[in-house]
Structures are given as C-alpha cells and as structure tokens.
Write a protein that holds these residues in place. Structure first.
Motif, mmCIF file in Angstrom:
data_model
loop_
_atom_site.group_PDB
_atom_site.id
_atom_site.type_symbol
_atom_site.label_atom_id
_atom_site.label_comp_id
_atom_site.label_asym_id
_atom_site.label_seq_id
_atom_site.Cartn_x
_atom_site.Cartn_y
_atom_site.Cartn_z
ATOM 1 N N ASP A 141 37.209 27.765 58.465
ATOM 2 C CA ASP A 141 38.445 27.033 58.195
ATOM 3 C C ASP A 141 38.728 26.916 56.696
ATOM 4 O OD1 ASP A 141 40.704 25.492 59.093
ATOM 5 O OD2 ASP A 141 39.672 23.713 58.330
ATOM 6 N N GLY A 142 39.997 27.160 56.333
ATOM 7 C CA GLY A 142 40.439 26.971 54.952
ATOM 8 C C GLY A 142 40.167 28.122 54.019
ATOM 9 N N ALA A 143 39.592 29.208 54.532
ATOM 10 C CA ALA A 143 39.236 30.345 53.669
ATOM 11 C C ALA A 143 40.119 31.547 53.946
ATOM 12 C CB ALA A 143 37.777 30.726 53.874
ATOM 13 N N GLY A 144 40.239 32.403 52.926
ATOM 14 C CA GLY A 144 40.904 33.676 53.063
ATOM 15 C C GLY A 144 39.865 34.778 53.163
ATOM 16 N N HIS A 145 40.082 35.863 52.423
ATOM 17 C CA HIS A 145 39.211 37.034 52.532
ATOM 18 C C HIS A 145 37.828 36.816 51.916
ATOM 19 C CE1 HIS A 145 38.678 41.260 53.460
ATOM 20 N NE2 HIS A 145 38.259 41.502 52.234
ATOM 21 N N ASN A 146 37.780 36.184 50.736
ATOM 22 C CA ASN A 146 36.507 35.992 50.038
ATOM 23 C C ASN A 146 35.972 34.592 50.324
ATOM 24 O OD1 ASN A 146 34.348 35.697 48.246
ATOM 25 N ND2 ASN A 146 35.307 36.983 46.694
ATOM 26 N N ILE A 147 35.266 34.451 51.404
ATOM 27 C CA ILE A 147 34.815 33.140 51.876
ATOM 28 C C ILE A 147 33.796 32.526 50.923
ATOM 29 C CG2 ILE A 147 33.823 31.894 53.833
ATOM 30 C CD1 ILE A 147 34.595 34.429 55.526
ATOM 31 N N ASN B 253 45.805 35.989 48.286
ATOM 32 C CA ASN B 253 46.633 34.851 47.887
ATOM 33 C C ASN B 253 45.856 33.546 47.815
ATOM 34 O OD1 ASN B 253 49.017 36.251 47.512
ATOM 35 N ND2 ASN B 253 49.837 35.818 49.550
ATOM 36 N N SER B 254 44.980 33.330 48.772
ATOM 37 C CA SER B 254 44.245 32.067 48.829
ATOM 38 C C SER B 254 43.272 31.896 47.671
ATOM 39 C CB SER B 254 43.489 31.954 50.162
ATOM 40 O OG SER B 254 42.639 33.069 50.344
ATOM 41 N N GLN B 255 42.911 32.991 46.998
ATOM 42 C CA GLN B 255 41.964 32.884 45.887
ATOM 43 C C GLN B 255 42.570 32.217 44.663
ATOM 44 O OE1 GLN B 255 39.887 36.568 45.071
ATOM 45 N NE2 GLN B 255 39.612 37.007 47.245
ATOM 46 N N THR B 256 43.897 32.175 44.599
ATOM 47 C CA THR B 256 44.543 31.508 43.462
ATOM 48 C C THR B 256 44.345 29.994 43.525
ATOM 49 O OG1 THR B 256 46.667 31.338 44.645
ATOM 50 C CG2 THR B 256 46.282 33.319 43.301
ATOM 51 N N GLU B 257 43.866 29.497 44.664
ATOM 52 C CA GLU B 257 43.664 28.062 44.833
ATOM 53 C C GLU B 257 42.261 27.608 44.444
ATOM 54 O OE1 GLU B 257 44.795 27.042 48.812
ATOM 55 O OE2 GLU B 257 46.609 28.262 48.743
ATOM 56 N N VAL B 258 41.370 28.540 44.116
ATOM 57 C CA VAL B 258 40.026 28.149 43.720
ATOM 58 C C VAL B 258 40.039 27.602 42.302
ATOM 59 C CG1 VAL B 258 39.027 29.913 45.217
ATOM 60 C CG2 VAL B 258 39.360 30.409 42.784
ATOM 61 N N ASP B 259 38.927 27.006 41.912
ATOM 62 C CA ASP B 259 38.804 26.468 40.563
ATOM 63 C C ASP B 259 39.162 27.533 39.529
ATOM 64 O OD1 ASP B 259 37.490 24.271 38.716
ATOM 65 O OD2 ASP B 259 36.625 26.194 38.106
ATOM 66 N N GLU B 260 39.931 27.144 38.519
ATOM 67 C CA GLU B 260 40.427 28.103 37.533
ATOM 68 C C GLU B 260 39.284 28.836 36.832
ATOM 69 O OE1 GLU B 260 43.453 28.324 33.642
ATOM 70 O OE2 GLU B 260 42.966 26.398 34.594
ATOM 71 N N GLN B 261 38.223 28.126 36.507
ATOM 72 C CA GLN B 261 37.091 28.759 35.833
ATOM 73 C C GLN B 261 36.434 29.805 36.734
ATOM 74 O OE1 GLN B 261 34.149 26.064 34.263
ATOM 75 N NE2 GLN B 261 32.665 27.701 33.862
ATOM 76 N N VAL B 262 36.298 29.487 38.009
ATOM 77 C CA VAL B 262 35.703 30.424 38.969
ATOM 78 C C VAL B 262 36.569 31.669 39.094
ATOM 79 C CG1 VAL B 262 35.081 30.761 41.390
ATOM 80 C CG2 VAL B 262 34.526 28.604 40.246
ATOM 81 N N PHE B 263 37.878 31.461 39.194
ATOM 82 C CA PHE B 263 38.802 32.592 39.312
ATOM 83 C C PHE B 263 38.751 33.473 38.070
ATOM 84 C CE2 PHE B 263 42.928 34.691 38.914
ATOM 85 C CZ PHE B 263 43.079 35.248 40.170
ATOM 86 N N GLY C 254 37.700 34.429 57.235
ATOM 87 C CA GLY C 254 38.462 33.245 56.895
ATOM 88 C C GLY C 254 39.607 32.988 57.858
ATOM 89 N N SER C 255 39.904 31.710 58.117
ATOM 90 C CA SER C 255 40.978 31.355 59.047
ATOM 91 C C SER C 255 42.351 31.783 58.540
ATOM 92 C CB SER C 255 40.973 29.838 59.284
ATOM 93 O OG SER C 255 41.264 29.135 58.084
ATOM 94 N N ARG C 256 42.450 32.085 57.230
ATOM 95 C CA ARG C 256 43.731 32.496 56.638
ATOM 96 C C ARG C 256 43.821 34.012 56.480
ATOM 97 N NH1 ARG C 256 44.247 28.383 51.574
ATOM 98 N NH2 ARG C 256 46.301 29.373 51.412
ATOM 99 N N ASP C 257 42.844 34.724 57.021
ATOM 100 C CA ASP C 257 42.773 36.181 56.882
ATOM 101 C C ASP C 257 43.087 36.814 58.239
ATOM 102 O OD1 ASP C 257 42.293 38.734 56.008
ATOM 103 O OD2 ASP C 257 40.180 38.421 55.508
ATOM 104 N N GLU C 258 44.364 36.796 58.627
ATOM 105 C CA GLU C 258 44.759 37.180 59.990
ATOM 106 C C GLU C 258 44.360 38.608 60.350
ATOM 107 O OE1 GLU C 258 48.864 36.405 60.621
ATOM 108 O OE2 GLU C 258 48.713 34.266 60.144
ATOM 109 N N LYS C 259 44.541 39.541 59.420
ATOM 110 C CA LYS C 259 44.209 40.934 59.703
ATOM 111 C C LYS C 259 42.737 41.068 60.075
ATOM 112 C CE LYS C 259 43.841 45.490 57.517
ATOM 113 N NZ LYS C 259 44.079 46.295 56.293
ATOM 114 N N PHE C 260 41.862 40.424 59.329
ATOM 115 C CA PHE C 260 40.433 40.586 59.586
ATOM 116 C C PHE C 260 39.940 39.718 60.733
ATOM 117 C CE2 PHE C 260 40.660 42.986 55.781
ATOM 118 C CZ PHE C 260 39.566 43.854 55.819
ATOM 119 N N ILE C 261 40.677 38.668 61.082
ATOM 120 C CA ILE C 261 40.335 37.930 62.293
ATOM 121 C C ILE C 261 40.464 38.858 63.495
ATOM 122 C CG2 ILE C 261 41.116 36.125 63.879
ATOM 123 C CD1 ILE C 261 41.826 34.424 61.458
#
Length: 265
Positions: free
Chosen positions: A239-245, A157-167, A213-220
């Motif tokens: 901080d501020g990252a999900g699975h793909n840091i 989910n958090s990857q949708t917040e990255v730069d559109e070109q990068v995504f 990532g701090s937003r990746d509870e399962k992998f924490i």
C-alpha cells in the motif's frame, strides 16, 4: 565472459541474500536493504553489467550469460549449509528470475520487486526493442537530459513524493553511471531483447515472494499472472508505493522481506 563486481558482507549468519539493483543504478542503491537485513543474513551486493564496476560495452553476452555469471559469484562466496536468497528489483528482478529459471536448486527463496518475466508476443518484443534502441541513442547523445525524461515517466510519478534528499541521492547515483555502458546494457538485456520466461515459471519450484506497489497498476497485473504460474508464491501488494517500493516505503519493504526470510528455516 562477464565479470560481475560484487561485495560480500559477512555478518556471521546462516543465510545470505544476493541483492540485484534496477536500471540506471548500481549496488549502492540497495545498501539500506542490506543494512536492514544484516541481523538475519549475510549480504552479497552485485553490480549488473553496464553499471557500477561491472562492464558491458565490448562484451558479447545474453541474459542467460548474466545468470551464469551470477552463479559464479554465488559459488565464490558460498559456504557450506548457507541458505541463499536472491532479491531483485525491476531490471534486477528480471535477472534474478533468469537465474532462478536456470539454477533453482541453488536458492532457498526468491524475492522479486516490481519484476517481469519479459514479453511473449513477437510484435510487442520488436516494438520494445525499437523503443530501447532509441533510448540507448538518447543516453549517449545527452545523458542528463535522458535522466530527466526517465524520471518524468508515469511509472515513477510516485517517487517525486519521497524525501527530497533521498530523491536527489538517487538522481546523483543515476548520473554517475557511464552513458555508453548503460546504453549497451539496454541493447543486450533490456525487456525487449531478453527471452520470455513466462513458460518457465512453473519450473521455479522454490518459495517466491513477489512485491508490487499498489500504485503500479501495470505491474500489479503482470505479478498477479506470475503468481498463478509459480508453484509456491506469495504476492504482496504494498500500500502507498509505486514501482520502487524499497525507496518509497522502506520500512514496509524491510518488514515484509525480513519476515519472508526469517520464516523460511
């Protein structure tokens, strides 16, 4: 026997970092990490089986065979007095951990991004194999639809917040993979079918950097337990990252990894 495609960037350094990518991607997805590390290390980028230019379909192999193939790649580019590190993301982290359990003395350090040692419980393993078999079938039947559903998973989910070109570049790279190859890789070294390395973590007696990532509870949760099992490990919850840091907060990721490598002299 597996033949892994690899590209070596000789930066004239005394350290080499082997980069292992995640699922549904290839060595190109780790390119900016290599660019950031070129001032302190040579870069060896590898396509894991089923992705990029490394084949999976029609070859009989296991995760241990991947570790052996990675050893062959390392020896091919090895130079005397070179300090070798291995950095693996997600699927690549599982492969890196397999390698470290098998060849710990060949590494000066191990960097695991959003990685897991596998599944211990036999019932959970069976359930995961069934899930992955279903995913493999979906990939072959309608690959673009599978990619869409994969990107919609809560884990990303958090990857949708990255730069559109990068995504969009990441999506393009995913779509460029060969469906039957990607599906075959899932059946041969997916999380369900791979061995569990939990009881072997204590044998990895080298410096280990774990990033999650701090937003990746399962992998924490997984990485906290791993951190207690390694003899010499540091866990960094970014901080501020999900699975793909490395995709979501690249500057933070590069700083943490560079500091780890530079202080291991």
């Amino acid at each position: 026997m597996i033949n892994l495609h690899a590209e070596f960037q000789d930066n004239g350094q005394e350290k080499t970092v082997i980069l292992l990518h995640g699922f549904l991607n290839d060595r190109r997805s780790m390119a900016h990490i290599g660019s950031s590390l070129k001032q302190c290390a040579n870069i060896l980028s590898v396509d894991l089986p089923g992705f990029g230019e490394s084949k999976s379909f029609g070859i009989d192999y296991t995760m241990d065979d991947i570790a052996d193939a990675l050893y062959a790649v390392q020896k091919k580019y090895d130079r005397e007095h070179i300090q070798t590190y291995m950095l693996g993301y997600s699927m690549g982290g599982r492969a890196a951990l397999s390698y470290a359990c098998r060849y710990p003395s060949t590494l000066f350090g191990l960097i695991l991004e959003s990685a897991s040692p596998g599944i211990e419980d036999s019932a959970e393993k069976k359930a995961r194999i069934e899930i992955d078999d279903k995913r493999a079938l979906e990939m072959v039947q309608d690959y673009p639809a599978f990619i869409q559903s994969w990107e919609n998973m809560g884990l990303f989910n958090s990857q949708t917040e990255v730069d559109e070109q990068v995504f969009n570049e990441q999506r393009k790279a995913r779509l460029s993979q060969i469906p039957k190859e990607a599906a075959d890789s899932l059946r041969k070294y997916g999380t369900g079918v791979q061995p569990s390395y939990w009881d072997r973590l204590k044998s990895v007696d080298i410096p280990v950097l774990q990033l999650v990532g701090s937003r990746d509870e399962k992998f924490i949760s997984i990485n906290q337990r791993m951190n207690d099992s390694f003899p010499d490990a540091v866990l960094n919850i970014v901080d501020g990252a999900g699975h793909n840091i490395h995709l979501e907060v690249p500057e933070k990721f590069d700083t943490i990894v560079s500091e780890f490598i530079n202080r291991r002299i």
